[in-house]
Design an enzyme around this catalytic site. Structure first.
Site: not given
Length: 796
Positions: A1, A335-338
């Site tokens: 992330m 969520s992890d980023y994107s």
């Protein structure tokens, strides 16, 4: 992330509040409730049960308001800033008409931008922004729902002025859970003081591929060690016990990344994790399970990778069946980023962002970080009948619970003066020094160490004059390089000569997308200068390793960080060879984020010290170790291979592994759990309180430890178990206990461990967790190789 940078000039809270548009109550739609306006809504009643408050609030919310609670804003924050990156309150209600549920990294300037481009906010500026946003959210939105803010805090709050501790892999080398707990208490109080309630830490991935640049963020390769460190980190951040209510000065931890992230295909970040269910349950699941079952963890982050064709953000078995049903997790999955977007863009299991949102929501992902691009489509999906609103409600409930449990509805504000007073104060700096001292690991010493503060000492190498902090670093107000630490240590007692020797990369900016190795010709000129300078010294301290660029998170195709080699980058080996040729005694200090296959250096140097990334006080800590004011006691949390060709290499291998190689060895350069001292220790064979016991019983294992040397020092006694004959294959040894103790010369202490079903159990061929009767080797020693054994027989 990946993380953001920091920025935004100071803004007066009172000015922000005064300039914010005041919207008449009559302009808001009436809440969907039968309550009269004279009655206090249940969700605003601090005495009501949290579940009732959530029920009441969700019943009043429009669909748009619900979706706003499970999305967030990061790069989009610039829409509410002016040209100087200052908050423009007049833009808030028009930009976020349905409220703002979650705000990413208030300490940064405008999203994922290097601090070299846009400097972040200091404590006062961050608090002013947070308070102004909370004032708007609680007084000028229809329902007055406060905002949840999150930050990075892997080894210190990643913001201006905060305390920078050693990187995770270094702190794992301490084998000291009490210290790690204390470190995370400081991280928590510095983050919470700025009005932030959620931190994206700790990482409890086990790391089994050192090519992977994110290995530095982990606590190493062993499930037991990582689990114990993970529990300690969460207890430091949130508080001990299983309370789900956040106390003052604490933040909610986010357990990441579930799972398989630490052994990606080819060692490349986000790569598939070709891992069987058995491998997951025996190695990758245990740290997560331990934290979920032993702490009040309220947030878990899914991992980028896929397992058996299913990305974690779409894996209902992983997030619902295992995490929630088997382990009893009751918090929110973020969520992890994107990563939700990547279900479309990388994994290609859906055609568009709406499809990504539907898959992730169905799998059990409650919030879309950092920007909410996919989950923003859910309003339309519900309106068109593709998603039941009840699924939105479930995710919203979990995110709202975080806010209620953090006390944000009662007190969403922070105190800038308090934040300034406790951020990087004397206690925090002292703890940063202690953590660095206890993390340093001595790998070789022919008697050169400890150094004497006399004569002329040469300090050379690319990490001598700079304090390398490691990925997800903050911006501490003061850092100490190894050169500065040595100069302060010796004072006028010795002459210090410095030369750079080589550069590793053209710059050290972790954020910079393109990484360029330093020019070889320029490096060779620097090597010649270092050799000339070294001719007049008595002893050499040579720093080698990585920069924050040469080993890091590879978060995009244009921002890589993994490497196919474990060799030192550039001309560092040439620098060592040239200095070694002078015939001077030489100590090599490794400052790095991954194990280095420095075989020739290990063979030829007089002393070898593994520092990893040591934080803001690293230079002082290293000087304390080198000159003997502190006796090193760190142990390796990972196996150090001799070459990349040995990979994967971890100590808890299966019996059929590593039969042998032509023309080389299967032995590591240094084994898991290894580390030397300036004193010596004698460990007895393990004694069992009983040699036979039933499958549900507990045996006490005792080991006598004597300091047989001439000075006080630390030893970490390690306990390993092996099931000698089992229905499915088992590792040749597994760590099941450790204790770090301090002994004076001649002192003897007995260290005891309790070994019961949890240490002896396994997953059988029916994937059932059982303890099989039979003989077990109970092994104890100072590392994973030098072990003494007793036999325990488990009866039906």
């Amino acid at each position: 992330m990946f993380r953001s940078c920091h920025g935004l000039a100071a803004v007066s809270v009172l000015a922000l509040i005064a300039s914010a548009p005041l919207v008449p109550v009559a302009a808001y739609a009436a809440p969907r409730t039968s309550s009269t306006t004279s009655q206090k809504p249940t969700y605003k009643d601090a005495a009501a049960p949290i579940e009732a408050r959530v029920d009441d609030l969700v019943s009043r919310m429009t669909l748009e308001e619900k979706v706003a609670q499970i999305t967030t804003v990061w790069e989009g924050k610039v829409k509410i800033f002016d040209a100087n990156l200052q908050l423009d309150p007049s833009k808030l209600s028009s930009t976020f008409p349905d409220g703002l549920g979650h705000f990413t990294r208030p300490s940064d300037a405008k999203g994922p931008v290097s601090p070299r481009v846009a400097k972040g906010r200091d404590p006062r500026q961050t608090v002013e922004l947070v308070n102004a946003l909370q004032k708007w959210a609680t007084t000028q939105t229809r329902l007055g729902i406060p905002i949840l803010f999150h930050e990075e805090g892997l080894h210190g709050y990643a913001a201006i002025g905060a305390t920078s501790f050693p990187q995770s892999i270094a702190m794992a080398s301490s084998f000291d859970t009490d210290m790690l707990r204390d470190v995370n208490k400081v991280i928590a109080r510095e983050i919470r003081s700025r009005g932030v309630s959620l931190v994206l830490s700790p990482v409890v991935d086990i790391a089994r591929d050192p090519r992977w640049g994110r290995i530095e963020e982990t606590y190493g390769e062993d499930p037991y060690l990582v689990g114990e460190m993970g529990v300690a980190a969460v207890e430091g951040l949130q508080g001990e016990g299983r309370s789900r209510t956040l106390a003052p000065g604490r933040v909610f931890a986010t357990l990441k990344h579930l799972t398989g992230h630490g052994q990606p295909e080819s060692g490349t970040n986000v790569g598939p994790a070709p891992i069987s269910q058995r491998e997951l349950r025996e190695n990758f699941f245990p740290p997560f399970e331990q934290v979920v079952k032993r702490t009040g963890i309220e947030a878990v982050m899914a991992s980028y990778n896929e397992i058996d064709g299913v990305p974690s953000h779409a894996n209902r078995w992983l997030l619902e069946d295992v995490l929630r049903e088997e382990w009893g997790f009751r918090g929110a999955v973020v969520s992890d980023y994107s990563a939700v977007d990547q279900l479309m863009s990388i994994h290609h299991i859906v055609p568009d962002l709406e499809g990504a949102a539907i898959r992730a929501l169905d799998a059990g992902v409650d919030a879309d970080l950092p920007e909410g691009l996919s989950y923003a489509t859910l309003t339309k999906a519900v309106r068109e009948g593709r998603v039941p609103e009840a699924k939105i409600d479930l995710a919203v409930r979990r995110m709202l619970e975080l806010k209620f449990r953090a006390g944000l509805f009662e007190n969403p504000y922070a105190d800038a003066a308090k934040s300034l007073a406790i951020t990087n104060n004397a206690d925090a700096r002292a703890l940063a020094l202690k953590a660095a001292q206890r993390s340093i690991t001595l790998l070789k010493n022919d008697g050169m160490l400890p150094l004497k503060a006399e004569g002329t000492i040469g300090v050379f190498g690319p990490s001598a004059a700079v304090a390398r902090l490691g990925g997800y670093y903050g911006q501490p107000s003061h850092t100490v390089s190894i050169l500065d630490g040595i100069k302060a240590k010796v004072g006028t007692k010795a002459k210090i000569v410095f030369a750079q020797g080589v550069n590793i990369t053209e710059n050290d900016d972790w954020w910079e997308d393109k990484v360029v190795k330093s020019d070889p010709a320029a490096n060779r000129a620097l090597i010649a200068q270092a050799v000339e300078a070294a001719k007049g010294v008595d002893r050499i301290v040579l720093t080698l390793g990585d920069t924050e660029q040469s080993s890091r998170e590879g978060w995009a195709d244009n921002h890589l960080g993994d490497r196919p080699s474990l060799d030192l980058v550039g001309e560092q080996q040439e620098l060592f060879d040239a200095l070694k040729a002078l015939g001077k005694p030489i100590t090599v200090v490794l400052i790095n984020g991954r194990p280095a296959s420095a075989v020739k250096i290990s063979e030829e140097t007089n002393a070898l010290v593994e520092g990893w990334y040591l934080g803001e006080q690293g230079g002082n800590a290293m000087a304390d170790i080198l000159f003997g004011d502190v006796n090193p006691g760190g142990k390796l949390p990972v196996t150090i291979p001799r070459s990349v060709g040995q990979l994967p290499m971890f100590y808890n291998a299966k019996p059929s592994a590593r039969r042998g190689y032509l023309f080389d060895t299967t032995a590591p350069l240094y084994p898991f759990g290894y580390g030397l001292s300036y004193t010596s220790f004698d460990l007895s064979a393990p004694r069992l309180s009983t040699a036979r016991m039933g499958a549900g019983a507990i045996v006490t294992v005792s080991v006598d430890v004597r300091n047989s040397g001439a000075r006080e020092g630390d030893e970490t006694v390690q306990l390993y178990v092996r099931d000698k004959v089992s229905s499915v294959t088992r590792p040749v040894k597994e760590l099941k206990g450790f204790q770090r103790i301090t002994l004076k010369p001649g002192e003897v202490r007995t260290v005891s461990f309790k070994v019961g079903p949890e240490a002896l159990q396994m997953w059988n061929d029916q994937m059932q967790r059982v303890v099989e009767p039979g003989d077990f080797d109970i092994m104890t020693g100072p590392n994973s190789v030098d072990l003494k054994t007793a036999t325990l027989t488990v009866t039906p």
